[in-house]
Design an enzyme around this catalytic site. Structure first.
Site, PDB file in Angstrom:
ATOM      1  N   LYS A  45     -77.239-104.949  28.685  1.00  0.00           N
ATOM      2  CA  LYS A  45     -76.391-104.660  27.529  1.00  0.00           C
ATOM      3  C   LYS A  45     -75.580-105.900  27.145  1.00  0.00           C
ATOM      4  O   LYS A  45     -75.050-106.598  28.013  1.00  0.00           O
ATOM      5  CB  LYS A  45     -75.442-103.516  27.918  1.00  0.00           C
ATOM      6  CG  LYS A  45     -74.447-103.111  26.857  1.00  0.00           C
ATOM      7  CD  LYS A  45     -75.006-102.067  25.924  1.00  0.00           C
ATOM      8  CE  LYS A  45     -74.049-101.757  24.770  1.00  0.00           C
ATOM      9  NZ  LYS A  45     -74.242-102.675  23.623  1.00  0.00           N
ATOM     10  N   ASN A  69     -78.398 -99.063  13.607  1.00  0.00           N
ATOM     11  CA  ASN A  69     -77.329 -98.890  14.579  1.00  0.00           C
ATOM     12  C   ASN A  69     -76.218 -99.875  14.282  1.00  0.00           C
ATOM     13  O   ASN A  69     -76.444-100.982  13.790  1.00  0.00           O
ATOM     14  CB  ASN A  69     -77.820 -99.065  16.016  1.00  0.00           C
ATOM     15  CG  ASN A  69     -77.637-100.479  16.514  1.00  0.00           C
ATOM     16  OD1 ASN A  69     -76.528-100.872  16.900  1.00  0.00           O
ATOM     17  ND2 ASN A  69     -78.695-101.275  16.493  1.00  0.00           N
ATOM     18  N   ASN A 100     -77.297-110.636  28.624  1.00  0.00           N
ATOM     19  CA  ASN A 100     -77.182-110.844  27.176  1.00  0.00           C
ATOM     20  C   ASN A 100     -75.740-111.174  26.847  1.00  0.00           C
ATOM     21  O   ASN A 100     -74.833-110.374  27.090  1.00  0.00           O
ATOM     22  CB  ASN A 100     -77.646-109.596  26.422  1.00  0.00           C
ATOM     23  CG  ASN A 100     -77.588-109.771  24.922  1.00  0.00           C
ATOM     24  OD1 ASN A 100     -76.497-109.759  24.329  1.00  0.00           O
ATOM     25  ND2 ASN A 100     -78.727-109.978  24.278  1.00  0.00           N
ATOM     26  N   ASN A 128     -76.919-114.337  22.478  1.00  0.00           N
ATOM     27  CA  ASN A 128     -77.139-113.560  21.263  1.00  0.00           C
ATOM     28  C   ASN A 128     -76.320-114.145  20.117  1.00  0.00           C
ATOM     29  O   ASN A 128     -75.129-113.869  20.007  1.00  0.00           O
ATOM     30  CB  ASN A 128     -76.730-112.109  21.568  1.00  0.00           C
ATOM     31  CG  ASN A 128     -76.814-111.212  20.354  1.00  0.00           C
ATOM     32  OD1 ASN A 128     -77.366-111.591  19.327  1.00  0.00           O
ATOM     33  ND2 ASN A 128     -76.265-110.022  20.473  1.00  0.00           N
ATOM     34  N   CYS A 131     -76.035-110.883  16.413  1.00  0.00           N
ATOM     35  CA  CYS A 131     -75.599-109.489  16.283  1.00  0.00           C
ATOM     36  C   CYS A 131     -75.094-109.244  14.864  1.00  0.00           C
ATOM     37  O   CYS A 131     -74.143-109.877  14.418  1.00  0.00           O
ATOM     38  CB  CYS A 131     -74.491-109.144  17.270  1.00  0.00           C
ATOM     39  SG  CYS A 131     -73.940-107.429  17.068  1.00  0.00           S
ATOM     40  N   LYS A 166     -81.237-115.801  21.342  1.00  0.00           N
ATOM     41  CA  LYS A 166     -81.754-114.653  20.590  1.00  0.00           C
ATOM     42  C   LYS A 166     -81.451-114.827  19.113  1.00  0.00           C
ATOM     43  O   LYS A 166     -80.288-114.871  18.708  1.00  0.00           O
ATOM     44  CB  LYS A 166     -81.157-113.342  21.114  1.00  0.00           C
ATOM     45  CG  LYS A 166     -81.794-112.105  20.492  1.00  0.00           C
ATOM     46  CD  LYS A 166     -81.492-110.840  21.251  1.00  0.00           C
ATOM     47  CE  LYS A 166     -82.181-109.628  20.614  1.00  0.00           C
ATOM     48  NZ  LYS A 166     -81.846-108.385  21.324  1.00  0.00           N
ATOM     49  N   ASN A 193     -83.779-110.323  16.565  1.00  0.00           N
ATOM     50  CA  ASN A 193     -82.723-109.327  16.609  1.00  0.00           C
ATOM     51  C   ASN A 193     -82.936-108.389  15.405  1.00  0.00           C
ATOM     52  O   ASN A 193     -83.914-108.540  14.668  1.00  0.00           O
ATOM     53  CB  ASN A 193     -81.340-110.000  16.551  1.00  0.00           C
ATOM     54  CG  ASN A 193     -80.254-109.137  17.199  1.00  0.00           C
ATOM     55  OD1 ASN A 193     -80.270-107.922  17.079  1.00  0.00           O
ATOM     56  ND2 ASN A 193     -79.315-109.774  17.877  1.00  0.00           N
ATOM     57  N   GLY A 266     -87.462-102.267  22.276  1.00  0.00           N
ATOM     58  CA  GLY A 266     -86.100-101.857  21.959  1.00  0.00           C
ATOM     59  C   GLY A 266     -85.990-100.397  21.597  1.00  0.00           C
ATOM     60  O   GLY A 266     -85.993 -99.518  22.459  1.00  0.00           O
TER      61      GLY A 266
END
Lengths: 304, 249, 304, 249
Positions: A45, A69, A100, A128, A131, A166, A193, A266
């Protein structure tokens, strides 16, 4: 049986199938469904320096062959993750863990990365920069080659473990961002992503998810992900982990053909908690049927 | 322990406006408490539909659901003999023992009513006959008032338009009742009103929440909520929370 | 019954539903399925200065809730379109026709636009700076705000009819491109054109469509389209035609709520030749059910 | 005139390796020539599947299809009584009158065989009994050889591995035959070989092509091909083209 093993930065994986960050928690809870040691790896996570509740609900909406989401990096902060979550994972899992790392500024990325670097659990650090569900930072770093390279270089300078970036698909030229990360020292790339998507309630006219635009994932986005993995693999020499709508063994073969060394599954985990072990079981059978002897032998064959 | 299995539809009948009762045959060993739910895969829809379990036995389970969108509308067209892929045994469910020895009331609003039915049965088995307050919009929306009465519960009915029972909300009926413990399930505004009224009365209880979910089993953090003891996931840490831990926004 | 009429640059439309360019030919052939005068308008097949065969086959692949196409602007050239195709359309259709103008350079856009400007058939000129299926030009103009503005200004200077620019979604910031077109004089915007997508045959490992990456459309891309229409409507003051995965009356309400003045239905025409008349029939019924009295009253309500 | 209608499956049975015969009940008024096709909507798949019509009467039609992917695999699991949404009457079909008075041969390869069946019946009705050459990979793939024989046609069978009929391709069998006119349907390479061989013999004919399609009715230009008279769409201008107009890449 066909050989489905692969490697990432010298780390051997029994198979290429890795649950994607944010769809598998910190892994250990899924051990009640099946032995998670069958997995190729686990992407943990998304973790930030400080604890975050994330966005207000509703955080979820459905679309054709996919979902939106807006979780927004809910996590207890890196110290709590390392102290409380990772030991629980280690108790039930001995395979590859991928931390992550998310954040809102270069210092925070570096801070969190160093913490995971010093802990024994994760062997790869996935940074990441993509996001879409937080207001500042996050995707802003992934939509500019220069900013993505700056994060990469800053983290690389401070850690020993392989650093994978990512990438965001919400860009005009993802290959340009990928190249910038490679030049800045990235050991690998993870893409894509989530896309930015939206749904509006047709009766009320208001966005269904609390923050409006948010992350869009699922089989619907697979063609975009595959195109981007293909475009990036054409120009970089570091390993690429393909992610975006993967739900079947055939999907894995598409991404490996495009040049991916491994894949992340995912959204499909959310619909079918057995998605990953099913794909792992199917993959060698499908390869045998197609006359494919090893994943390694078909990696990138779409380019030839 | 949650499970994934295929179930066969035995019956699927309307019981009120847009409300259907579906009896499914299949394994129910994963259901350990009233108030748990199942997550249903429907052809042509990506995410599963979470539906609370109304009742169950060794051979199957009863679901009561309302048509709220295209997915549930499709469910309503399904025929006996057709099959459904379910994740079952999801959520914590109600703790029956917490009410032992206390005058108890069950408060349900609309599609929040079904999980209270198996709860009532288990409370009665444990020697605690609860009173039941059911709230609906109008008389055509009412269901299961008689079923609760048949269990031996005193049933207080409220409708917003007064076409059945008391005119008003569940709290209108609840106001004059005496109870030490409550279980409630329904829309958020109702839960909040029941929580506030019960607090005035010095009654504790358990509240079952609804939230849009990604997975239903704790993987995605799609349904998180604030509680007095930090963030919780409605799907695995809930859907039932105690009156002490809930936080209303 | 609820009022489903709308306007585009002062042109009244009986309803907002327009078949998208490339999914309806030059319209007249569809008159064998139903009376095409029920449509809000028709966006004609993409037209270039010279005749083009387009790309080799296979040009089509399927994806989850969508499709890939690589037609590549097949058309007989603007002179033949005006001489042979448009008269056939006029014989069976009296509503709004939108010419779709594609090209490989600014002079070509201007040349083709002038031809349609001089002909009586089309009342709006839709300039496609976003075709992903041709090697040079096309999308290159739509991924740069400056280039999109240059095409817009050049065409505007030479024509009298309203000029709408059809935008590419394959950009980091579509609102920036939209604003550049508005400032350059565009009378309206059409978005989104297809995303870039790919599918690879899992057995052979080769791209399924002849040219590899190509245009990706269908309900799968609706959340991306809706997000972009929302983002663009937030910043521009010219009318926007929403397009991307629209298949139902509910979809129309989502796009109008995001700020669209009209919508185009694309891929769905290929799956269901009656898609447009069905949506037109459904729309007032659904609006009545939701208590919506007119499309105009809900335009852009997602922003408030 | 193309039509859209719902059809009910009457039978759906395997007749060779991965090859199924499906009989559908429903309107067939849109079918005006052998060699036309239907486009089938399948649950869970976005694009329709084009399948040539093998035969039809007033009450329904017969489709013969091969499992070539997930869509046709799903079709093969469908049961009598289930329904399918079809666009029908698509494509130009074969022109029967063109062969009048000429010694005629039908050449089919694999799933190219079915549309030749109703063509054979119509030719025979018109007084022209064609010879038939059928090519398959292996004996397990063979279908409809007997059905053509029962119509009164002389059937030449070829398999690539020689497990049934002549060992080789349809052209192996065709080489020594005398004919003035031909109709053919099958893989592109076979069409090209038949076209070349027939040209040597001075025979003209009609060739039915396959191509990946978007819509099947001319709207999308997804299936365009080059011809001697310019670009054509396989779905509406074809799938049948004359030996004079075809162009092989």
């Amino acid at each position: 049986m066909p050989d489905i093993s692969t490697t990432l930065s010298g780390i051997p994986l029994p198979n290429p199938v890795i649950p994607a960050s944010g769809t598998f928690g910190f892994g250990y809870e899924m051990a009640s469904w099946y032995d998670i040691n069958v997995l190729g790896g686990i992407a943990l996570k998304g973790t930030t320096q400080n604890a975050r509740f994330g966005n207000p609900t509703p955080r979820i909406a459905e679309c054709a062959s996919g979902m939106l989401n807006a979780v927004g990096l809910q996590n207890p902060g890196v110290e709590a993750v390392i102290a409380e979550e990772l030991p629980k994972l280690r108790r039930v899992y001995s395979g590859l863990a991928i931390a992550n790392i998310s954040g809102f500024g270069i210092e925070e990325y570096v801070y969190t990365a160093k913490k995971f670097d010093e802990d024994d659990t994760a062997a790869i650090l996935e940074v990441n920069v993509s996001c879409p569900n937080v207001q500042h930072g996050g995707m802003a770093f992934g939509t500019s080659p220069g900013a993505a390279a700056a994060v990469t270089a800053a983290v690389k300078k401070e850690v020993k473990k392989p650093v994978y970036i990512k990438l965001s698909p919400n860009v005009t030229d993802i290959a340009e961002v990928a190249l910038a990360c490679e030049e800045a020292g990235a050991d690998g790339l993870v893409l894509i992503n989530t896309l930015l998507g939206m749904r509006i309630h047709p009766r009320t006219g208001k966005p269904i998810v609390s923050i409006g635009s948010c992350g869009f994932s699922g089989p619907a986005i697979k063609p975009v992900a595959l195109r981007m993995v293909y475009d990036v693999c054409k120009v970089v020499n570091i390993p690429v982990i393909g992610v975006g709508g993967i739900a079947t063994a055939d999907d894995v073969l598409e991404f490996v053909s495009a040049g991916a060394s491994a894949v992340q599954v995912g959204s499909q985990n959310l619909v079918d908690p057995f998605a990953c072990p099913k794909i792992i079981e199917e993959l060698p059978k499908v390869m045998q049927q197609y006359g494919i002897t090893s994943l390694n032998s078909i990696k990138g064959r779409a380019h030839t | 322990m949650t499970k994934n299995a295929i179930y066969t539809i035995e019956t699927n009948q309307p019981i009120a406006n847009d409300v259907f009762a579906m009896r499914l045959a299949g394994p129910t060993g994963a259901l350990v408490a009233p108030g748990q739910f199942v997550n249903i895969l429907l052809n042509g829809f990506y995410l599963r539909r979470p539906i609370s379990v109304c009742d169950w036995d060794e051979a199957g389970m009863l679901l009561i659901y309302k048509i709220l969108g295209k997915g549930t509308a499709q469910m309503a067209t399904m025929q006996p003999g057709q099959t459904l892929n379910l994740l079952t045994g999801l959520g914590n469910g109600f703790t029956v023992s917490a009410a032992t020895g206390k005058p108890t009331v069950l408060v349900g609003g609309g599609v929040g009513v079904p999980p209270l039915f198996s709860l009532a049965k288990q409370l009665i088995t444990a020697g605690n006959i609860p009173e039941v307050v059911l709230g609906f919009r109008s008389s055509g929306d009412v269901f299961y008032a008689e079923e609760f009465a048949k269990l031996g519960c005193k049933v207080h009915l409220a409708t917003e338009d007064g076409t059945a029972g008391t005119k008003g909300f569940v709290t209108t009926a609840l106001q004059d009742m005496a109870y030490d413990y409550y279980y409630t399930c329904g829309p958020n505004a109702m839960l909040q009103a029941v929580h506030a009224l019960s607090a005035q009365k010095g009654a504790a209880g358990q509240l079952s929440f609804e939230e849009r979910m990604g997975c239903g089993f704790g993987a995605c953090m799609g349904c998180s909520c604030h509680t007095q003891v930090g963030p919780k996931r409605v799907c695995v840490d809930g859907p039932v929370f105690t009156s002490e831990e809930v936080v209303f926004a």
